[in-house]
Design a protein around this motif. Structure first.
Motif, PDB file in Angstrom:
ATOM      1  N   THR A   2      75.598  18.451 -29.971  1.00  0.00           N
ATOM      2  CA  THR A   2      75.230  19.857 -30.162  1.00  0.00           C
ATOM      3  C   THR A   2      74.019  20.271 -29.334  1.00  0.00           C
ATOM      4  O   THR A   2      73.625  21.443 -29.361  1.00  0.00           O
ATOM      5  CB  THR A   2      74.924  20.112 -31.641  1.00  0.00           C
ATOM      6  OG1 THR A   2      73.832  19.266 -32.062  1.00  0.00           O
ATOM      7  CG2 THR A   2      76.137  19.815 -32.511  1.00  0.00           C
ATOM      8  N   ALA A   3      73.433  19.335 -28.612  1.00  0.00           N
ATOM      9  CA  ALA A   3      72.208  19.641 -27.858  1.00  0.00           C
ATOM     10  C   ALA A   3      72.434  20.703 -26.796  1.00  0.00           C
ATOM     11  O   ALA A   3      71.562  21.557 -26.552  1.00  0.00           O
ATOM     12  CB  ALA A   3      71.663  18.366 -27.222  1.00  0.00           C
ATOM     13  N   GLU A   4      73.601  20.688 -26.169  1.00  0.00           N
ATOM     14  CA  GLU A   4      73.853  21.661 -25.107  1.00  0.00           C
ATOM     15  C   GLU A   4      73.888  23.085 -25.658  1.00  0.00           C
ATOM     16  O   GLU A   4      73.400  24.025 -25.014  1.00  0.00           O
ATOM     17  CB  GLU A   4      75.174  21.321 -24.408  1.00  0.00           C
ATOM     18  CG  GLU A   4      75.550  22.264 -23.269  1.00  0.00           C
ATOM     19  CD  GLU A   4      74.538  22.229 -22.124  1.00  0.00           C
ATOM     20  OE1 GLU A   4      74.533  23.180 -21.322  1.00  0.00           O
ATOM     21  OE2 GLU A   4      73.753  21.248 -22.044  1.00  0.00           O
ATOM     22  N   ARG A   5      74.432  23.237 -26.857  1.00  0.00           N
ATOM     23  CA  ARG A   5      74.449  24.585 -27.460  1.00  0.00           C
ATOM     24  C   ARG A   5      73.036  25.065 -27.747  1.00  0.00           C
ATOM     25  O   ARG A   5      72.704  26.238 -27.568  1.00  0.00           O
ATOM     26  CB  ARG A   5      75.263  24.559 -28.754  1.00  0.00           C
ATOM     27  CG  ARG A   5      76.742  24.826 -28.536  1.00  0.00           C
ATOM     28  CD  ARG A   5      77.474  24.843 -29.840  1.00  0.00           C
ATOM     29  NE  ARG A   5      77.626  23.508 -30.397  1.00  0.00           N
ATOM     30  CZ  ARG A   5      77.923  23.241 -31.656  1.00  0.00           C
ATOM     31  NH1 ARG A   5      78.085  24.233 -32.510  1.00  0.00           N
ATOM     32  NH2 ARG A   5      78.076  22.009 -32.077  1.00  0.00           N
ATOM     33  N   MET A   6      72.162  24.137 -28.196  1.00  0.00           N
ATOM     34  CA  MET A   6      70.787  24.551 -28.448  1.00  0.00           C
ATOM     35  C   MET A   6      70.073  24.882 -27.139  1.00  0.00           C
ATOM     36  O   MET A   6      69.274  25.836 -27.077  1.00  0.00           O
ATOM     37  CB  MET A   6      70.026  23.455 -29.200  1.00  0.00           C
ATOM     38  CG  MET A   6      68.621  23.921 -29.628  1.00  0.00           C
ATOM     39  SD  MET A   6      67.728  22.742 -30.647  1.00  0.00           S
ATOM     40  CE  MET A   6      67.222  21.562 -29.411  1.00  0.00           C
ATOM     41  N   ARG A   7      70.365  24.152 -26.097  1.00  0.00           N
ATOM     42  CA  ARG A   7      69.726  24.449 -24.806  1.00  0.00           C
ATOM     43  C   ARG A   7      70.106  25.844 -24.327  1.00  0.00           C
ATOM     44  O   ARG A   7      69.263  26.616 -23.865  1.00  0.00           O
ATOM     45  CB  ARG A   7      70.155  23.405 -23.772  1.00  0.00           C
ATOM     46  CG  ARG A   7      69.425  23.543 -22.425  1.00  0.00           C
ATOM     47  CD  ARG A   7      69.992  22.587 -21.407  1.00  0.00           C
ATOM     48  NE  ARG A   7      71.350  22.988 -21.042  1.00  0.00           N
ATOM     49  CZ  ARG A   7      71.622  23.941 -20.140  1.00  0.00           C
ATOM     50  NH1 ARG A   7      70.636  24.613 -19.544  1.00  0.00           N
ATOM     51  NH2 ARG A   7      72.867  24.260 -19.864  1.00  0.00           N
ATOM     52  N   ILE A   8      71.386  26.175 -24.439  1.00  0.00           N
ATOM     53  CA  ILE A   8      71.826  27.505 -24.019  1.00  0.00           C
ATOM     54  C   ILE A   8      71.172  28.595 -24.876  1.00  0.00           C
ATOM     55  O   ILE A   8      70.721  29.635 -24.381  1.00  0.00           O
ATOM     56  CB  ILE A   8      73.364  27.597 -24.094  1.00  0.00           C
ATOM     57  CG1 ILE A   8      73.996  26.632 -23.090  1.00  0.00           C
ATOM     58  CG2 ILE A   8      73.833  29.024 -23.831  1.00  0.00           C
ATOM     59  CD1 ILE A   8      75.506  26.540 -23.194  1.00  0.00           C
ATOM     60  N   GLY A   9      71.110  28.351 -26.200  1.00  0.00           N
ATOM     61  CA  GLY A   9      70.507  29.340 -27.088  1.00  0.00           C
ATOM     62  C   GLY A   9      69.025  29.556 -26.814  1.00  0.00           C
ATOM     63  O   GLY A   9      68.530  30.700 -26.823  1.00  0.00           O
ATOM     64  N   LEU A  10      68.259  28.476 -26.543  1.00  0.00           N
ATOM     65  CA  LEU A  10      66.830  28.618 -26.256  1.00  0.00           C
ATOM     66  C   LEU A  10      66.614  29.280 -24.900  1.00  0.00           C
ATOM     67  O   LEU A  10      65.678  30.073 -24.733  1.00  0.00           O
ATOM     68  CB  LEU A  10      66.154  27.252 -26.310  1.00  0.00           C
ATOM     69  CG  LEU A  10      66.109  26.577 -27.694  1.00  0.00           C
ATOM     70  CD1 LEU A  10      65.364  25.241 -27.621  1.00  0.00           C
ATOM     71  CD2 LEU A  10      65.440  27.494 -28.727  1.00  0.00           C
ATOM     72  N   ARG A  11      67.458  28.978 -23.929  1.00  0.00           N
ATOM     73  CA  ARG A  11      67.325  29.660 -22.632  1.00  0.00           C
ATOM     74  C   ARG A  11      67.591  31.162 -22.794  1.00  0.00           C
ATOM     75  O   ARG A  11      66.918  31.998 -22.166  1.00  0.00           O
ATOM     76  CB  ARG A  11      68.312  29.052 -21.632  1.00  0.00           C
ATOM     77  CG  ARG A  11      67.914  27.686 -21.092  1.00  0.00           C
ATOM     78  CD  ARG A  11      66.639  27.762 -20.274  1.00  0.00           C
ATOM     79  NE  ARG A  11      66.294  26.511 -19.669  1.00  0.00           N
ATOM     80  CZ  ARG A  11      66.515  26.210 -18.390  1.00  0.00           C
ATOM     81  NH1 ARG A  11      67.118  27.090 -17.609  1.00  0.00           N
ATOM     82  NH2 ARG A  11      66.122  25.050 -17.918  1.00  0.00           N
ATOM     83  N   HIS A  12      68.531  31.499 -23.653  1.00  0.00           N
ATOM     84  CA  HIS A  12      68.805  32.920 -23.920  1.00  0.00           C
ATOM     85  C   HIS A  12      67.600  33.586 -24.585  1.00  0.00           C
ATOM     86  O   HIS A  12      67.227  34.719 -24.235  1.00  0.00           O
ATOM     87  CB  HIS A  12      70.033  33.045 -24.818  1.00  0.00           C
ATOM     88  CG  HIS A  12      70.290  34.448 -25.290  1.00  0.00           C
ATOM     89  ND1 HIS A  12      70.696  35.467 -24.450  1.00  0.00           N
ATOM     90  CD2 HIS A  12      70.168  35.014 -26.542  1.00  0.00           C
ATOM     91  CE1 HIS A  12      70.834  36.579 -25.132  1.00  0.00           C
ATOM     92  NE2 HIS A  12      70.505  36.349 -26.414  1.00  0.00           N
TER      93      HIS A  12
END
Length: 382
Positions: free
Chosen positions: A306-316
């Motif tokens: 799930t780390a990739e989803r969190m990375r995308i969300g924090l970049r957003h």
């Protein structure tokens, strides 16, 4: 009455019934140089017939060694023919050369044709010598000689004699089909060797499991190897992987359930990732603006899946902030592994490049302890 061979020109003389083979061979060599092929073949046949008793006497020396006399005699006669064809009068006596040639052929026959099990040539030759020395010493001593006595007679080490005696069993090995016992209940010797392999029935299962393990993600394979091959506890696995013991238990259960289902079906089921039915805590990042702050609320376990989803969300969230600070709310994160830490470090770097303040708040005790030892403690809100 002399034979026809003795009446030929150049044939050997006969003295009291004993052939002079050296003279016969010399006469054959001289006449064959002046004869045509047909006459030379006749002379060769006469000399061979004359020498056959001599070859037979040499063959009798090797009787009683596990080979029929008829076979040994045939080999001796073959050696005699080779000696006649290769004889050169200028190199010495024919009989001396014939003895060496015929004996060599017989020994080669014993070495290459009669052993049931492959034994090194050195040991084969020594085994023949040991057998002959044993018979001679048994006749002299009226008992079976010891290995030391045989070694002394042959001038060989005792260890070499013992090796030759042991290897002699390979000359004529016992047949696995030989009957053991008498009567109707006799069984073959091979049936008494070995036993049932209790692991044989598991071969198919082991091969199938090995193939299925390759279909699992690397993390699950590593955890299964640590648990069942390394005999590691779940706590030790959790410590090494940087996740909670509860998470390890859940991941192992998910992998074992999939393996069990795959073993019982003809077609392996599709591996269910975090988004599948095994995932109890889906990870969500919600970025909202509150006054002059952008709050990124993270809910769910953050691991490699799930780390990739969190990375995308924090970049957003960082892109939404503009010049305003970003606060990452971790109150809904019960678990954070190394992949999640890497995402937070990436978000911190991206915020620094954008010259935006990024703060981590409301982390649960377990997550806070992980952040405190990863260099992210400075981002935790006081």
């Amino acid at each position: 009455m002399q034979s026809q061979a003795a009446q030929r020109p150049g044939a050997p003389t006969v003295d009291d019934g004993l052939e002079d083979l050296d003279a016969a061979a010399l006469a054959y060599s001289e006449r064959s140089l002046q004869s045509d092929p047909a006459e030379r073949a006749a002379l060769r046949e006469d000399l061979t017939r004359l020498c056959l008793p001599f070859a037979g006497r040499l063959a009798r020396r090797y009787r009683g060694r596990g080979e029929t006399f008829e076979d040994i005699e045939q080999v001796a006669r073959l050696g005699l023919v080779k000696a006649i064809d290769r004889y050169d009068p200028e190199r010495g006596s024919f009989t001396a050369y014939a003895v060496i040639t015929i004996s060599g052929e017989i020994k080669r026959h014993f070495r290459d044709k009669t052993w049931g099990v492959h034994v090194p040539r050195r040991v084969q030759d020594l085994s023949l010598e040991v057998g002959h020395a044993t018979m001679v010493l048994t006749s002299i001593l009226s008992r079976t000689p010891t290995a030391a006595e045989i070694a002394e007679r042959l001038g060989a080490p005792v260890a070499a004699v013992l090796e030759a005696q042991e290897s002699s069993a390979g000359y004529s090995p016992s047949s696995l089909n030989a009957p053991v016992g008498g009567g109707d209940g006799a069984v073959e010797f091979g049936e008494l060797l070995g036993g049932l392999d209790s692991e044989l029935e598991l071969v198919d299962d082991k091969v199938t499991v090995g193939d299925l393990l390759l279909r699992l993600p690397p993390r699950e394979r590593r955890m299964l190897a640590m648990r069942f091959y390394g005999n590691r506890t779940q706590a030790e696995i959790a410590t090494e992987l940087g996740i909670s013991q509860m998470h390890v238990s859940r991941l192992l259960s998910r992998a074992l359930s999939w393996l069990r289902e795959a073993m019982l079906s003809d077609t392996p089921p599709r591996w269910e990732g975090p988004e599948g039915r095994f995932e109890r805590h889906p990870m969500v990042v919600e970025a909202v603006r509150e006054d002059d702050v952008v709050v990124a609320r993270v809910r769910g376990e953050v691991d490699r899946d799930t780390a990739e989803r969190m990375r995308i969300g924090l970049r957003h969230a960082i892109g939404l902030a503009g010049n305003d600070p970003v606060v990452v709310d971790l109150s809904g994160v019960p678990l954070l592994d190394a992949a999640g830490v890497a995402v937070l470090i990436d978000a911190a770097s991206a915020a620094a490049v954008a010259e935006i303040s990024l703060t981590l708040t409301r982390a649960q005790p377990y997550v806070a302890s992980i952040l405190s030892v990863t260099g992210l403690a400075r981002l935790l809100a006081k």
